[in-house]
Motif scaffolding. Structure first.
Motif, PDB file in Angstrom:
ATOM      1  N   GLU A 304      17.138  22.620  87.261  1.00  9.90           N
ATOM      2  CA  GLU A 304      15.729  22.808  87.591  1.00  9.90           C
ATOM      3  C   GLU A 304      15.452  22.887  89.086  1.00  9.90           C
ATOM      4  N   VAL A 305      16.483  22.774  89.924  1.00 12.05           N
ATOM      5  CA  VAL A 305      16.255  22.937  91.357  1.00 12.05           C
ATOM      6  C   VAL A 305      15.967  24.396  91.688  1.00 12.05           C
ATOM      7  N   LEU A 306      16.356  25.297  90.768  1.00  9.12           N
ATOM      8  CA  LEU A 306      15.978  26.700  90.886  1.00  9.12           C
ATOM      9  C   LEU A 306      14.682  26.935  90.114  1.00  9.12           C
ATOM     10  N   SER A 307      13.841  27.809  90.613  1.00  4.11           N
ATOM     11  CA  SER A 307      12.606  28.128  89.905  1.00  4.11           C
ATOM     12  C   SER A 307      12.931  28.900  88.629  1.00  4.11           C
ATOM     13  N   PRO A 308      12.031  28.883  87.624  1.00  2.00           N
ATOM     14  CA  PRO A 308      12.269  29.649  86.396  1.00  2.00           C
ATOM     15  C   PRO A 308      12.516  31.134  86.659  1.00  2.00           C
ATOM     16  N   VAL A 309      11.819  31.709  87.647  1.00  2.00           N
ATOM     17  CA  VAL A 309      12.052  33.120  87.974  1.00  2.00           C
ATOM     18  C   VAL A 309      13.495  33.347  88.401  1.00  2.00           C
ATOM     19  N   GLU A 310      14.007  32.498  89.285  1.00  2.00           N
ATOM     20  CA  GLU A 310      15.372  32.659  89.776  1.00  2.00           C
ATOM     21  C   GLU A 310      16.392  32.418  88.678  1.00  2.00           C
ATOM     22  N   ARG A 311      16.183  31.380  87.865  1.00  2.00           N
ATOM     23  CA  ARG A 311      17.117  31.075  86.783  1.00  2.00           C
ATOM     24  C   ARG A 311      17.201  32.213  85.779  1.00  2.00           C
ATOM     25  N   LEU A 312      16.048  32.735  85.378  1.00  2.00           N
ATOM     26  CA  LEU A 312      16.037  33.810  84.390  1.00  2.00           C
ATOM     27  C   LEU A 312      16.628  35.092  84.960  1.00  2.00           C
ATOM     28  N   GLU A 313      16.348  35.351  86.223  1.00  2.00           N
ATOM     29  CA  GLU A 313      16.886  36.555  86.840  1.00  2.00           C
ATOM     30  C   GLU A 313      18.411  36.496  86.898  1.00  2.00           C
ATOM     31  N   ILE A 314      18.954  35.343  87.271  1.00  2.80           N
ATOM     32  CA  ILE A 314      20.405  35.169  87.331  1.00  2.80           C
ATOM     33  C   ILE A 314      21.017  35.310  85.933  1.00  2.80           C
ATOM     34  N   ALA A 315      20.352  34.746  84.931  1.00  7.42           N
ATOM     35  CA  ALA A 315      20.890  34.770  83.570  1.00  7.42           C
ATOM     36  C   ALA A 315      20.815  36.155  82.938  1.00  7.42           C
ATOM     37  N   LEU A 316      19.719  36.889  83.180  1.00  9.53           N
ATOM     38  CA  LEU A 316      19.489  38.153  82.493  1.00  9.53           C
ATOM     39  C   LEU A 316      20.101  39.362  83.185  1.00  9.53           C
ATOM     40  N   HIS A 317      20.272  39.270  84.509  1.00 14.91           N
ATOM     41  CA  HIS A 317      20.714  40.454  85.246  1.00 14.91           C
ATOM     42  C   HIS A 317      22.010  41.058  84.707  1.00 14.91           C
ATOM     43  N   PRO A 318      23.054  40.262  84.430  1.00 15.40           N
ATOM     44  CA  PRO A 318      24.275  40.858  83.867  1.00 15.40           C
ATOM     45  C   PRO A 318      24.042  41.519  82.514  1.00 15.40           C
ATOM     46  N   TRP A 319      23.220  40.885  81.651  1.00 18.18           N
ATOM     47  CA  TRP A 319      22.967  41.445  80.329  1.00 18.18           C
ATOM     48  C   TRP A 319      22.200  42.764  80.413  1.00 18.18           C
ATOM     49  N   VAL A 320      21.213  42.808  81.282  1.00 15.68           N
ATOM     50  CA  VAL A 320      20.441  44.044  81.430  1.00 15.68           C
ATOM     51  C   VAL A 320      21.293  45.134  82.079  1.00 15.68           C
ATOM     52  N   GLY A 321      22.036  44.769  83.131  1.00 19.61           N
ATOM     53  CA  GLY A 321      22.828  45.756  83.852  1.00 19.61           C
ATOM     54  C   GLY A 321      23.999  46.296  83.078  1.00 19.61           C
ATOM     55  N   PHE A 322      24.649  45.441  82.263  1.00 21.34           N
ATOM     56  CA  PHE A 322      25.884  45.842  81.612  1.00 21.34           C
ATOM     57  C   PHE A 322      25.769  46.030  80.104  1.00 21.34           C
ATOM     58  N   VAL A 323      24.599  45.713  79.528  1.00 26.38           N
ATOM     59  CA  VAL A 323      24.414  45.918  78.097  1.00 26.38           C
ATOM     60  C   VAL A 323      23.174  46.773  77.820  1.00 26.38           C
ATOM     61  N   VAL A 324      22.005  46.311  78.278  1.00 29.48           N
ATOM     62  CA  VAL A 324      20.744  46.977  77.935  1.00 29.48           C
ATOM     63  C   VAL A 324      20.685  48.406  78.475  1.00 29.48           C
ATOM     64  N   MET A 325      20.890  48.569  79.769  1.00 35.91           N
ATOM     65  CA  MET A 325      20.760  49.902  80.360  1.00 35.91           C
ATOM     66  C   MET A 325      21.851  50.878  79.895  1.00 35.91           C
TER      67      MET A 325
END
Length: 448
Positions: A304-325
């Motif tokens: 929780e030392v990271l904001s929800p925006v930062e945590r979600l961005e770190i978690a989702l970026h690989p999935w969006v970049g390498f799976v979704v797109m």
């Protein structure tokens, strides 16, 4: 005298290594490279083009028309595999785009309003001018409704192109182009929601608004479980889908609603870490024993030392970049070249709107914003760089295909996809050449 004992910092400061790390660590480094997503996207685009023009073309085309869904008694919730990818899976893409925009506006380079206005103005020009050029070509023609196709910029491909220039270009150009692409992706999805939706169902719109209110209430009450927010988001998506508004707008709204404030401050985090040391006890064997409650608190604090925006961005970026797109490109980029007509009015309208309209719109609106004192340019960002970036902005691939599937009839879509693919290649080539040989070389020469 005894040799001083050398203490390896990495043996203590890092987590213990396991065999799985030999595989995970290279993957982690790969994910950190911004351009990797663009490379994978390009690969799947090429594969889709090959399959669409091979003996397997009919099988490949029919694959995306398979019906997938739930059918329980009178309850039927089905759509084609192609629709699931474009309507549901792509919601994650737009959610990530909104997260990136909010992070830049609140925590990143765009906190300065006049600096942010440069990217916003460029994005508005990059949407408006191509749309007007397209309408000039297609006014009262069958393809008139497709004006939204030429408005967006593909973030992954643009950043990938800039990466080819390496350190020859300043960071400010990358930030400018990333911000521009994110802003006009947001603009494009708003256009989708308004311009390409169906008849509105106000009951489901009300349910969707109630869902958004519940998400806000959960955040206000301090709910920290991200899984609960994703469940709520899924229910909101269903309501928006049934309302007649394109459901991907759900991702944009939820992304912009995501908090940017840390739950655990930096000072509190350091205090908690210090308490781990203070609460360390030793058993008779000499081994350290940590209080399980202290460990749980430390684990939560580290998260929780990271904001929800930062945590979600770190978690989702690989999935969006390498799976979704890549999945989206695989489902949408299959263009048959059999009987392709490069002189089709639709193809030419799309190509000219992207290749000419984007750089003109980006450059003109940026210049006007600066002249009107609405925006400022970074010291190391020249007008030549903005023009070159405007050319790269003509790469509209992902969003252009997305909107094209909504705006055109089946007999028009192949000509439009051919225009999108052609414009992508021309914009990438012209932008790279200008930045490499006119901007970079002239900058280097001026230093001697």
């Amino acid at each position: 005298m005894d040799e001083p004992k050398v203490v390896r910092k990495d043996s203590v400061a890092q987590l213990p290594e396991e065999r799985i790390d030999w595989f995970v660590e290279p993957i982690a480094r790969f994910v950190q490279v911004e351009t990797a997503a663009g490379v994978v996207l390009l690969l799947f685009t090429v594969i889709a083009l090959i399959l669409a023009n091979s003996p397997l073309s009919d099988v490949f085309r029919n694959l995306w028309h398979l019906s997938v869904g739930i059918n329980i008694g009178t309850i039927v919730f089905e759509r084609s595999l192609h629709s699931w990818i474009n309507d549901a899976v792509m919601t994650l893409f737009f959610f990530l785009i909104a997260l990136e925009l909010k992070r830049e506006l609140v925590l990143g380079e765009l906190r300065e309003p006049r600096l942010a206005m440069l990217s916003v103005s460029a994005a508005v020009g990059g949407m408006l001018v191509p749309a007007l050029i397209y309408l000039a070509f297609q006014y009262q023609e069958p393809g008139q409704n497709g004006w939204g196709t030429v408005m967006a910029t593909d973030t992954a491909f643009v950043i990938g192109c800039l990466a080819l220039l390496g350190k020859r270009i300043p960071k400010s150009l990358r930030v400018f182009m990333l911000s521009l692409a994110v802003v006009d992706d947001i603009g494009a999805i708003i256009v989708v929601a308004i311009g390409y939706g169906s008849d509105l169902n106000w009951l489901f719109i009300g349910l969707a608004l109630l869902g958004f209110l519940s998400v806000k209430t959960m955040a206000f009450l301090g709910v920290r479980n991200i899984s609960l927010f994703f469940i709520a988001g899924g229910l909101i998506w269903l309501a928006v889908d049934a309302s007649g508004i394109h459901p991907t707008i759900t991702g944009v709204i939820l992304g912009l609603m995501t908090p940017t404030k840390q739950w655990v401050s930096d000072d509190r985090f350091h205090t908690i870490i210090d308490s781990v040391v203070d609460n360390t006890s030793f058993d008779p064997s000499g081994d350290q024993a940590l209080d399980p409650e202290v460990l749980k608190t430390t684990e939560a604090a580290a998260r929780e030392v990271l904001s929800p925006v930062e945590r979600l961005e770190i978690a989702l970026h690989p999935w969006v970049g390498f799976v979704v797109m890549p999945l989206f490109a695989f489902a949408n980029a299959g263009i048959s070249f059999a009987g392709a007509d490069f002189e089709s009015s639709l193809t030419l309208a799309v190509v000219i709107s992207f290749v000419m309209g984007k750089p003109v719109g980006v450059f003109l609106f940026s210049w006007l914003a600066v002249k009107l004192h609405l925006a400022v340019t970074p010291v190391d960002l020249s007008w030549r760089m903005i023009l070159g970036g405007g050319m790269l902005a003509g790469i509209g691939f992902t969003m252009a295909l997305f909107i094209a599937n909504l705006a055109y009839s089946p007999d028009q879509i192949n000509a439009v996809k051919l225009g999108i693919l052609s414009a992508t290649m021309l914009s990438a080539l012209s932008g790279l050449l200008l930045l490499r040989f006119w901007v970079v070389d002239s900058t280097a020469a001026s230093q001697y």
